[in-house]
Scaffold this motif. Structure first.
Motif, PDB file in Angstrom:
ATOM      1  N   ALA A 144      -5.971  -5.612  -9.059  1.00  0.00           N
ATOM      2  CA  ALA A 144      -4.612  -6.198  -8.421  1.00  0.00           C
ATOM      3  C   ALA A 144      -3.554  -5.523  -9.087  1.00  0.00           C
ATOM      4  CB  ALA A 144      -4.350  -7.636  -8.557  1.00  0.00           C
ATOM      5  N   GLU A 145      -3.544  -5.202 -10.548  1.00  0.00           N
ATOM      6  CA  GLU A 145      -2.405  -4.860 -10.920  1.00  0.00           C
ATOM      7  C   GLU A 145      -2.429  -3.045 -10.999  1.00  0.00           C
ATOM      8  OE1 GLU A 145      -0.538  -4.295 -15.868  1.00  0.00           O
ATOM      9  OE2 GLU A 145      -2.446  -5.461 -15.347  1.00  0.00           O
ATOM     10  N   LEU A 146      -3.506  -2.565 -10.909  1.00  0.00           N
ATOM     11  CA  LEU A 146      -3.647  -0.965 -10.737  1.00  0.00           C
ATOM     12  C   LEU A 146      -3.055  -0.633  -9.433  1.00  0.00           C
ATOM     13  CD1 LEU A 146      -6.921  -0.419 -12.167  1.00  0.00           C
ATOM     14  CD2 LEU A 146      -4.702   0.476 -13.207  1.00  0.00           C
ATOM     15  N   THR A 147      -3.300  -1.453  -8.579  1.00  0.00           N
ATOM     16  CA  THR A 147      -3.029  -1.059  -7.251  1.00  0.00           C
ATOM     17  C   THR A 147      -1.761  -1.761  -6.607  1.00  0.00           C
ATOM     18  OG1 THR A 147      -4.513  -2.846  -6.282  1.00  0.00           O
ATOM     19  CG2 THR A 147      -5.398  -0.727  -6.282  1.00  0.00           C
ATOM     20  N   GLY A 148      -0.863  -2.213  -7.626  1.00  0.00           N
ATOM     21  CA  GLY A 148       0.465  -2.393  -7.032  1.00  0.00           C
ATOM     22  C   GLY A 148       0.725  -3.872  -6.676  1.00  0.00           C
TER      23      GLY A 148
ATOM     24  N   HIS B  32       1.919   6.305  -7.652  1.00  0.00           N
ATOM     25  CA  HIS B  32       3.155   5.256  -8.104  1.00  0.00           C
ATOM     26  C   HIS B  32       2.558   4.090  -7.609  1.00  0.00           C
ATOM     27  CE1 HIS B  32       6.086   8.035  -9.672  1.00  0.00           C
ATOM     28  NE2 HIS B  32       5.933   8.648  -8.426  1.00  0.00           N
ATOM     29  N   LEU B  33       1.101   3.916  -7.386  1.00  0.00           N
ATOM     30  CA  LEU B  33       0.574   2.722  -6.650  1.00  0.00           C
ATOM     31  C   LEU B  33       0.900   1.616  -7.250  1.00  0.00           C
ATOM     32  CD1 LEU B  33      -1.025   2.815  -4.088  1.00  0.00           C
ATOM     33  CD2 LEU B  33      -3.113   2.620  -5.100  1.00  0.00           C
ATOM     34  N   GLY B  34       0.869   1.613  -8.681  1.00  0.00           N
ATOM     35  CA  GLY B  34       0.906   0.201  -9.527  1.00  0.00           C
ATOM     36  C   GLY B  34       2.410  -0.086  -9.701  1.00  0.00           C
ATOM     37  N   ASP B  35       3.294   0.834  -9.108  1.00  0.00           N
ATOM     38  CA  ASP B  35       4.746   0.440  -9.245  1.00  0.00           C
ATOM     39  C   ASP B  35       5.377  -0.252  -8.272  1.00  0.00           C
ATOM     40  OD1 ASP B  35       4.641   2.097 -11.614  1.00  0.00           O
ATOM     41  OD2 ASP B  35       5.292   3.927 -10.393  1.00  0.00           O
TER      42      ASP B  35
ATOM     43  N   THR C 256       0.849  -0.986   2.078  1.00  0.00           N
ATOM     44  CA  THR C 256       0.053  -2.083   1.521  1.00  0.00           C
ATOM     45  C   THR C 256      -1.476  -1.544   2.008  1.00  0.00           C
ATOM     46  OG1 THR C 256       1.545  -3.784   2.019  1.00  0.00           O
ATOM     47  CG2 THR C 256      -0.630  -4.401   2.267  1.00  0.00           C
ATOM     48  N   ARG C 257      -1.389  -0.754   3.182  1.00  0.00           N
ATOM     49  CA  ARG C 257      -2.677  -0.055   3.503  1.00  0.00           C
ATOM     50  C   ARG C 257      -3.470   0.608   2.679  1.00  0.00           C
ATOM     51  NH1 ARG C 257      -3.522   2.839   9.194  1.00  0.00           N
ATOM     52  NH2 ARG C 257      -2.437   4.414   8.130  1.00  0.00           N
ATOM     53  N   ARG C 258      -2.474   1.537   2.100  1.00  0.00           N
ATOM     54  CA  ARG C 258      -3.222   2.550   0.930  1.00  0.00           C
ATOM     55  C   ARG C 258      -3.735   1.602  -0.260  1.00  0.00           C
ATOM     56  NH1 ARG C 258      -4.115   7.692   1.809  1.00  0.00           N
ATOM     57  NH2 ARG C 258      -3.585   8.397  -0.069  1.00  0.00           N
ATOM     58  N   ARG C 259      -2.799   0.717  -0.690  1.00  0.00           N
ATOM     59  CA  ARG C 259      -3.102  -0.157  -1.794  1.00  0.00           C
ATOM     60  C   ARG C 259      -4.372  -0.644  -1.541  1.00  0.00           C
ATOM     61  NH1 ARG C 259       3.135  -1.988  -3.146  1.00  0.00           N
ATOM     62  NH2 ARG C 259       3.439  -0.709  -4.811  1.00  0.00           N
ATOM     63  N   LEU C 260      -4.564  -1.423  -0.394  1.00  0.00           N
ATOM     64  CA  LEU C 260      -5.956  -2.074  -0.079  1.00  0.00           C
ATOM     65  C   LEU C 260      -7.176  -1.209  -0.037  1.00  0.00           C
ATOM     66  CD1 LEU C 260      -4.920  -4.699   2.700  1.00  0.00           C
ATOM     67  CD2 LEU C 260      -5.688  -5.083   0.334  1.00  0.00           C
ATOM     68  N   GLU C 261      -6.827   0.059   0.085  1.00  0.00           N
ATOM     69  CA  GLU C 261      -7.831   1.079   0.281  1.00  0.00           C
ATOM     70  C   GLU C 261      -8.418   1.695  -0.872  1.00  0.00           C
ATOM     71  OE1 GLU C 261      -6.230   4.186   2.480  1.00  0.00           O
ATOM     72  OE2 GLU C 261      -6.733   3.518   4.496  1.00  0.00           O
TER      73      GLU C 261
END
Length: 270
Positions: free
Chosen positions: A225-229, A165-168, A203-208
């Motif tokens: 940016a959109e894909l990673t939320g 659900h990273l992009g949600d 946020t850390r998971r999204r940045l990775e």
């Protein structure tokens, strides 16, 4: 800057910004959506959210809405001197609901503001006192959430859920439900397990994930940016710069530079 209390509707158009003062938003009527550094939620009458200073957030009201907004600078009277520990309320974003006593105080606060506004001016010091009482009551309630015991959180399962659900617009409530815990217990258990708040971890998971896509793909940064939320490319750039000391565009340029400098492979038939 002194504390300021406003009663306003929020625009139904989505806005994104950050500011150098703390903020508390409490719903009076209708509904509003907030996303604070990647974790989202909604507020309605007698519920609210905490927005720490310098946290990028997006927000939008829904139809006929009205909100009470407290803007609190870091040097606010309510968070200095013997009341300095109240600043811990802004350690991380969170959503909350007002209990019966706080609902009564909220109504008193609004009546007091209306009474003072008849003279055309609400004295700043009186606003500080009203805001400080609300801040102290919120801190007492939110800081006293009981510690929990029991089985350890399954971080691997949570990681898989976050990645799916990273992009949600993930909410703490979503993570708590996945872990089969109440939101209050989840927050406490999660910090004990990881040393981070849920939004910091997400946020850390999204940045990775974003760094992987930046280095291993040719996707535009706005799409990554959109894909990673992240709510926008600027939100990704700001978070990446804070975490790694450089914008994502520099990481991509550095990656391309290293690839262009690799020696050509020898021809097997030579």
């Amino acid at each position: 800057m002194t504390s300021a209390i406003r009663q306003i509707p929020l625009d139904t158009t989505i806005h994104h910004h950050a500011h150098d003062f703390h903020q508390i938003v409490i719903g009076l009527r209708g509904e509003a959506q907030f996303e604070i550094e990647g974790l989202g939620g909604s507020i309605s009458a007698f519920s609210g959210c905490i927005v720490p200073a310098n946290h990028l957030h997006s927000f939008a009201g829904t139809r006929d809405n009205h909100q009470l907004v407290l803007d609190m600078p870091r040097t606010a009277f309510a968070m200095t001197g013997h009341q300095g520990d109240l600043v811990r309320l802004f350690d991380a974003p969170r959503f909350f609901a007002l209990d019966s006593a706080l609902r009564h105080y909220l109504e008193f606060l609004r009546q007091e503001l209306r009474l003072l506004a008849r003279d055309g001016h609400v004295p700043p010091l009186h606003q500080e006192r009203l805001a400080g009482t609300l801040l102290g009551a919120l801190h007492a309630r939110l800081a006293s959430e009981p510690a929990t015991s029991g089985r350890r959180l399954d971080l691997a399962a949570l990681d898989r859920f976050i990645d799916r659900h990273l992009g949600d617009p993930l909410r703490v409530a979503d993570l708590a439900a996945e872990a089969c815990l109440s939101e209050a217990h989840f927050r406490e258990r999660f910090r004990q397990r990881t040393g981070l708040s849920p939004w910091q971890y997400v946020t850390r998971r999204r940045l990775e994930s974003a760094r992987h896509w930046i280095q291993q793909s040719r996707l535009p940064l706005s799409e990554i940016a959109e894909l990673t939320g992240f709510t926008s490319l600027s939100a990704l750039s700001r978070a990446h710069r804070q975490a790694f000391g450089q914008p994502p565009s520099q990481l991509r340029r550095d990656r391309r530079g290293r690839l262009s400098q690799r020696p050509a492979l020898a021809d097997d038939n030579a």
